[in-house]
Each structure stands twice: as C-alpha cells, then as structure tokens.
Design a protein around this motif. Structure first.
Motif, mmCIF file in Angstrom:
data_model
loop_
_atom_site.group_PDB
_atom_site.id
_atom_site.type_symbol
_atom_site.label_atom_id
_atom_site.label_comp_id
_atom_site.label_asym_id
_atom_site.label_seq_id
_atom_site.Cartn_x
_atom_site.Cartn_y
_atom_site.Cartn_z
ATOM 1 N N CYS A 20 2.792 -2.472 1.721
ATOM 2 C CA CYS A 20 4.201 -2.605 1.346
ATOM 3 C C CYS A 20 4.425 -3.954 0.648
ATOM 4 O O CYS A 20 3.956 -4.984 1.129
ATOM 5 C CB CYS A 20 5.060 -2.513 2.605
ATOM 6 S SG CYS A 20 6.781 -2.914 2.305
ATOM 7 N N GLY A 22 7.073 -5.562 0.487
ATOM 8 C CA GLY A 22 8.060 -6.374 1.198
ATOM 9 C C GLY A 22 7.495 -7.025 2.445
ATOM 10 O O GLY A 22 7.740 -8.205 2.706
ATOM 11 N N CYS A 23 6.684 -6.273 3.225
ATOM 12 C CA CYS A 23 6.259 -6.791 4.538
ATOM 13 C C CYS A 23 4.748 -6.734 4.748
ATOM 14 O O CYS A 23 4.265 -7.122 5.823
ATOM 15 C CB CYS A 23 6.966 -6.025 5.648
ATOM 16 S SG CYS A 23 6.414 -4.313 5.754
ATOM 17 N N THR A 25 2.739 -4.390 5.461
ATOM 18 C CA THR A 25 2.138 -3.407 6.370
ATOM 19 C C THR A 25 1.588 -2.248 5.530
ATOM 20 O O THR A 25 1.983 -2.064 4.377
ATOM 21 C CB THR A 25 3.162 -2.844 7.389
ATOM 22 O OG1 THR A 25 4.238 -2.260 6.652
ATOM 23 C CG2 THR A 25 3.691 -3.931 8.307
ATOM 24 N N CYS A 38 11.182 -1.129 5.462
ATOM 25 C CA CYS A 38 11.793 -2.069 4.510
ATOM 26 C C CYS A 38 12.967 -1.421 3.785
ATOM 27 O O CYS A 38 14.034 -2.028 3.658
ATOM 28 C CB CYS A 38 10.769 -2.565 3.488
ATOM 29 S SG CYS A 38 9.812 -3.955 4.093
HETATM 30 ZN ZN ZN Z 1 7.692 -2.987 4.358
#
Ligand code: ZN
Length: 232
Positions: A20, A22-23, A25, A38
């Motif tokens: 991802c 954004g994060c 994972t 997210c």
């Molecule tokens: Zn994420």
C-alpha cells in the motif's frame, strides 16, 4: 530519523512493490495502490461539502476562485505524505490516476463543478518533466477526466521557467518568483471557459495563484481548483 524512515520506506517499496502506498502493508487480491483500510481511514478534508474551507481560504484575496477543494490533509510523517512521495518520486502514475478518480467522486457531489469545461494540470518545466519522466498532476487530471468525461488540456498553460527550491523564501518573495513562471498559448481554447486547475499539494498557494492569474488574463470565465492534499 525521518530521512532514515523515508529511505527505509523507499527500499521496502522497491523490494516489495505490492504494498500500500499509504501504510506499506501488503495489498490483498483486488486492492491496487491503496489498501482498503487506508481508503476508509485517510484524513479526508470533505472540502467539497464546504465552500469556505481551509484550501479556499488560502487563496482568498489573491485569486477569485469559483470552488476549491483538496482531497486529503497533508501531515509530515503521516500516510498522506507517503502517498504524495509515491506520486511524485516513485513513478506511480497509476496512483495519480486512482487519486484523480477519488477526487472526481467528491466533485460529483458538488454542483459547483457541474459546468467545468476543461481540466488543466499545473505543468512542470520541460526539463523537470523529462527528469521525472512524467507530470504527477497530469496523472491526477487524467483520473478526474476519465470519471467526469471532461477533457484534459496540456497545451494552453506552459511552465516557461524552472524554479529553484523555494522553501527558504518568504511568502511574498515566493510569489514574486512564481509570477513570471507560467505563460499561455492558444488563448482561443480558454476564452469564457470554466477551468478546473489540478495540482498535487496546496501549501502556500503561490503556484496556483500564478497559474490562475495567467488563466484569467487569457479570458477564462471561472476557475476552480482541485488538489490531492492540503498542507495546513
Ligand atoms: Zn494502507
């Protein structure tokens, strides 16, 4: 420490591309660019529901905008920063298109954007675009365009000067610097049009202001603005 984290993030993204943006994972089957968590929990601004929002206020008294919105709040060290980093520096054109689609869904909820004629991304200087290989704002514009079915125009607004890094300059100096940076060709395509100007992040607003001024000089009727993130 932050630099080290960023480096680590880049390294991880390079080794494990299916993470991802954004994060970091792992993405599940059917998820692209951003994980479901997210998508639900990103710091959405809801600017599209409020005419007098923070991003709009940033441009008050400087540019007569019809409507202004950012999709996400930008905070250092948070998910939005990771997303912007991928968009700008990690060759993630697909992420830009996805974010454009997410912006478009918000714009559809506000009639202020109903009569937009053309979408124009904030241009990069030719040399910068060549180095990066793409213009991240164009990717976002394309994502908006494919949902709203409104054309993207990259011919009319040009960045004719490269600007140096501006973070150390004061607000007025930055604007003075930006004023000469953009120019217009093919005036006829802009006359009396409602333009949606698209950028990645709105911070001081100096870039958008400089673009907006030349667009109004070219005879546009209305200017609206949409960006991925808003740095308060
Ligand atoms: Zn994420």
């Amino acid at each position: 420490m932050m630099l080290f984290n960023r480096f680590l993030g880049d390294l991880v993204a390079l080794l494990f591309p299916n993470l991802c943006c954004g994060c970091y994972t792992s993405l599940y089957h059917g998820e692209d660019q951003l994980c479901t968590r997210c998508i639900y929990h990103l710091p959405y601004t809801d600017h599209h529901l409020h005419k007098e929002n923070g991003a709009a206020r940033q441009l008050w008294g400087r540019l007569p905008c019809h409507a202004v919105m950012s999709l996400l709040y930008f905070k250092k060290g948070a998910r939005t920063q990771n997303i912007i980093h991928h968009l700008k520096y990690r060759d993630r054109k697909d992420l830009g298109i996805k974010l454009g689609g997410m912006i478009a869904q918000k714009l559809l909820m506000n009639p202020a954007y109903d009569d937009v004629d053309l979408i124009i991304p904030v241009p990069l200087h030719r040399r910068r675009e060549h180095q990066r290989g793409y213009n991240q704002s164009l990717c976002v514009a394309q994502g908006i365009s494919s949902t709203l079915k409104i054309p993207v125009n990259t011919r009319c607004l040009l960045r004719t000067q490269a600007t140096t890094t501006q973070t150390k300059k004061g607000r007025y100096k930055r604007f003075e610097n930006m004023k000469q940076v953009f120019s217009i060709v093919e005036l006829a395509s802009l006359k009396d049009k409602h333009i949606l100007l698209v950028d990645d992040v709105i911070t001081t607003g100096a870039t958008l202001e400089a673009c907006g001024i030349v667009l109004f000089e070219a005879g546009i009727s209305k200017l609206s603005i949409a960006t991925v993130a808003f740095a308060k």
